[in-house]
Scaffold this motif. Structure first.
Motif, PDB file in Angstrom:
ATOM      1  N   VAL A  18      39.842  27.790  51.931  1.00  0.00           N
ATOM      2  CA  VAL A  18      39.055  28.817  51.261  1.00  0.00           C
ATOM      3  C   VAL A  18      39.243  30.144  51.983  1.00  0.00           C
ATOM      4  O   VAL A  18      39.235  30.217  53.195  1.00  0.00           O
ATOM      5  N   ASP A  62      44.483  28.983  48.658  1.00  0.00           N
ATOM      6  CA  ASP A  62      43.160  28.844  48.054  1.00  0.00           C
ATOM      7  C   ASP A  62      43.269  28.419  46.586  1.00  0.00           C
ATOM      8  O   ASP A  62      44.027  29.004  45.806  1.00  0.00           O
ATOM      9  N   SER A  73      40.217  27.860  44.871  1.00  0.00           N
ATOM     10  CA  SER A  73      38.792  27.956  44.552  1.00  0.00           C
ATOM     11  C   SER A  73      38.550  28.230  43.077  1.00  0.00           C
ATOM     12  O   SER A  73      39.381  28.816  42.386  1.00  0.00           O
TER      13      SER A  73
END
Length: 93
Positions: free
Chosen positions: A58, A81, A83
């Motif tokens: 992250v 990442d 996310s």
């Protein structure tokens, strides 16, 4: 905000969906281009990471670019990442 007589109801209700002022996305390789024709030169775009508990790879999310009538790009400080995020667009004058 909606006023009904002397009673103030709470909450802001905004339609979501294609080319609206709210939405969500998932990063691929730390970036995502969001197609949204409602974006203007004066749009302020706020993003919030929604990857509950997935702390691997992250980074910090930023809106790295925006193009009126086209959309915007969200990037992470970590290129790995993946996310998920929500976004909210406010128009300024």
């Amino acid at each position: 905000l909606q006023v009904n007589g002397s009673t103030l109801t709470t909450g802001i209700h905004i339609t979501s969906g294609s080319n609206t002022k709210t939405g969500s996305g998932t990063l691929v390789g730390g970036t995502l281009a969001v197609a949204n024709t409602s974006i203007t030169a004066s749009s302020m775009i706020f993003v919030q990471d929604t990857s509950s508990g997935a702390l691997t790879n992250v980074g910090s999310l930023v809106v790295s670019s925006k193009t009126a009538g086209v959309g915007f790009t969200v990037k992470s400080t970590n290129i790995l990442d993946i996310s998920t995020f929500d976004y909210f667009v406010v128009e300024t004058s």
